[in-house]
Write a protein that holds these residues in place. Sequence first.
Motif, PDB file in Angstrom:
ATOM      1  N   ASN A 198      -8.946  44.712  54.745  1.00  0.00           N
ATOM      2  CA  ASN A 198      -9.003  44.887  53.273  1.00  0.00           C
ATOM      3  C   ASN A 198      -9.841  46.131  52.963  1.00  0.00           C
ATOM      4  O   ASN A 198     -10.502  46.336  53.513  1.00  0.00           O
ATOM      5  N   GLU A 203     -13.898  45.442  53.102  1.00  0.00           N
ATOM      6  CA  GLU A 203     -14.498  45.618  54.183  1.00  0.00           C
ATOM      7  C   GLU A 203     -14.573  46.815  54.698  1.00  0.00           C
ATOM      8  O   GLU A 203     -15.576  47.240  55.401  1.00  0.00           O
ATOM      9  N   VAL A 226     -12.153  33.132  49.264  1.00  0.00           N
ATOM     10  CA  VAL A 226     -10.999  33.996  49.075  1.00  0.00           C
ATOM     11  C   VAL A 226      -9.934  33.609  48.189  1.00  0.00           C
ATOM     12  O   VAL A 226      -9.855  32.212  48.339  1.00  0.00           O
ATOM     13  N   CYS A 234      -7.603  38.338  52.034  1.00  0.00           N
ATOM     14  CA  CYS A 234      -8.342  39.019  53.449  1.00  0.00           C
ATOM     15  C   CYS A 234      -7.222  40.042  53.832  1.00  0.00           C
ATOM     16  O   CYS A 234      -7.405  41.035  54.662  1.00  0.00           O
TER      17      CYS A 234
END
Length: 813
Positions: free
Chosen positions: A443, A446, A576, A587
Amino acid sequence: MYLLLAMRKMLLLESREMLVSRWMLRDTDAGEQRDGSEQRDAEAGEERDADGEERDVADSEEEKEVDNDETDAEWFINFSCMLNEVEAEVETDGYHSEELNIPISSDDEDEDVEVYPQYSQSSGVGEQKLELGMEFGTLDEFKSALREYSILMGREFKWKKNDKQRARAKCKKAFCDWEIYCAKNEVRNSFQIKTFKHNHNCCREVNNKQANRQWVVSKLEGKLKMQPTLKCVEALEYFKQEFGVHIEVTKMWRAMKEAKQLVEGNERKQYAKVFDYAHELLRSNPGSTVKINTVPSPEGPPQFQRLYICLAGCKKGFVAGCRPFIGLDGCFLKSAFGGNLLSVVGLDGNNHIYVIAYAVVDIENKDNWKWFLTLLHEDLGDYIQNGWNFMSDMQKGLIPALQEVMPGAPHRFCVLHLWKNFTKQWKSKELKGIVWQCAKSTNVAEFEGHMAHLKTINCQAWEYLNKWPKQAWTKAHFSTIPKVDNICNNTCEVFNSRILQYRCKPIITMLEEIRSYIMRTMAARKVKLSGKPGPLCPVQYKRLEKEFHFANQWTPIWCGDNMGLRYEVHMWGNKVEVNLGEWTCTCGVWQLTGMPCRHAIATITHKGGKPEDMCHEWLPIEAYNKTYQHFIEPVQGPQYWAQTQYTHPVPPHKRVQRGRPKKNRRRSVDEDNVTGHKLKRKLAEFTCGRCGQTNHNIRSCKNIGVPVRPKKYVAPSTSNEDDHLLSQDEQALNEAEEAAAHVQQDPVEINLSQPHLSQDSDMELMVNICHNKVVLSQPNLLQHSIFIYYNYSCLAFTCRSLQLLFHQWQGIS
């Protein structure tokens, strides 16, 4: 002979049938006699008055019958044994229509013809020996058999007589009595051994000149057919064990090369058959695409340039069930004329490689890649409509060619190659790990976090990674259409490793080996999962089980929507969002792979569903079966190919490089070259004593003219404990240094124009050099001088030594 044995067997069978019928009649008579005896027992009272003489006669007749029965039984047993021997003889010496070693038969009218042993070329090693009277079809057969015999026996021979009608050979040792003579038999129209002294008085030898290259090639030809990957060392050991003969390495190497040409075909001649091979592929596999380009030559036949092959079974199977993910790669060919092999490889539902098309080109450049991708686009269809995604190793000319043929098509780069280029500039292990963390981020949040961390550590490394397009090397920006999250081009690398042993063969042999490998692989995979229960393929099941293990740590909470499809999933403060209606997760794994992630699995099981039912349609086993319902049609051998009317092309020109061709891939610095069970010693970086550069020493230094770097001086020890360790020369040098310490430290110019000095002056004159410069001048030279620099605190030279030094310098200059 066979006719006589058959007649003999027939007579014995008739005799056995007569004997059996006789025994059956005797058993019938015996039964009637037993019935009569029962009646006589019933009338025992009436028969007691009979005479005793009649009773004795009856007993004697019964004893004779018993003796006759025993004799007949013994004869029947012997007869059966004789019949079995005849049957075995018939089976052994019977006629076999497919064998050439037919025993000689004799007619009834000519039974006195002698039978001689016959030589058979189909006999194995050591199965047939030479005998007196053995017959051969030709004299060459005798010579070949004699060569085999001498090599197996370990003795050499020399010809005493050798012409078209006869041949006589004797042992090479003069004291040995071995001799053989073969001549033509005019009566039987054959060549026959008429003299044979088979006993040798000499000893066996390992080196035999009869084992020449032609003989070695004849033996290697059959061995290479059974073991195509035979190496030269293995061949040497094979001849030692099988024939007991030692072959030289150079002879074996040349014989291996010639035998491979016989088995695999001549490399130059196979280029002339490429059009015939293309015609055979189109005939046997309708719907395939085979394109050949040549370069016309005004002075001769055209020159081969490139060849493209896309078989119909591969094309249809990929479109039917594979994901729209295509790997592009090229590898070098290691044959005599070189070239490159371009390949296109996909992935099936079980993550197996699936070869789509391949091509042979003279060089890897933009023009050949553009030609290759254009034909591929025509075979697979529109790239926008089908959503084709490509991955490559950023080969030379591939990126601009792909943009011209399929503009805007998603193109991923192999992160492994990007990481190798990164590590050439930055060796830090921490930075290497951050590169992989950025590439594996699924993602955007991240990914940005890892990039920011990299920027704080090394800004230049961040700038290097930031210049690459993000959709080409990180999962967070990949296209979600192909449902593949690969960041390395392993599909093509696996295919290249599978065909490694084929890339050194001639072009048609190599192409046939590749086609045969693809055909065998598709057939094996069609059967592999035929009986497996669904709904997912085994590899996808294993990946789903790994996510199941982590799904237990997450807790889904329904947000209250009317459809009941949106959830908030928690674990230790992490949250999430999972949408079961759109098959999405924060994610990004579910969208990228088409398989529920750990958060989605926790949500699906919370609702009582099955995660395998919510996988993409390209992952179940039905898609796998659709892929392999197509197959490759078999192809006939070269002897059955139709001769085309095209002009036979010649092979391309190859630039021959210096040295022996390298067949092993050059490994990078970061690859582990671990072999056996012990690591190799890695030496530290060392510098040259002349120029100060690294990775070489003063012996291999190529910087000629650079002055030698001065060595570091270590002051001698002044302690009383080490005085006894100094030699007499060192003590004398120390005394000279102490004496010269009181002299003024000025540069001294020594004129060497004087021819010689006296011995006394040579012994007494001392030159003190203490961190100073000594100028050795010569009046006749044009301003030439020698400058000698020393770091020694004090050193003494004699005049004679300085003269020798000057003469040496004069000779060098």
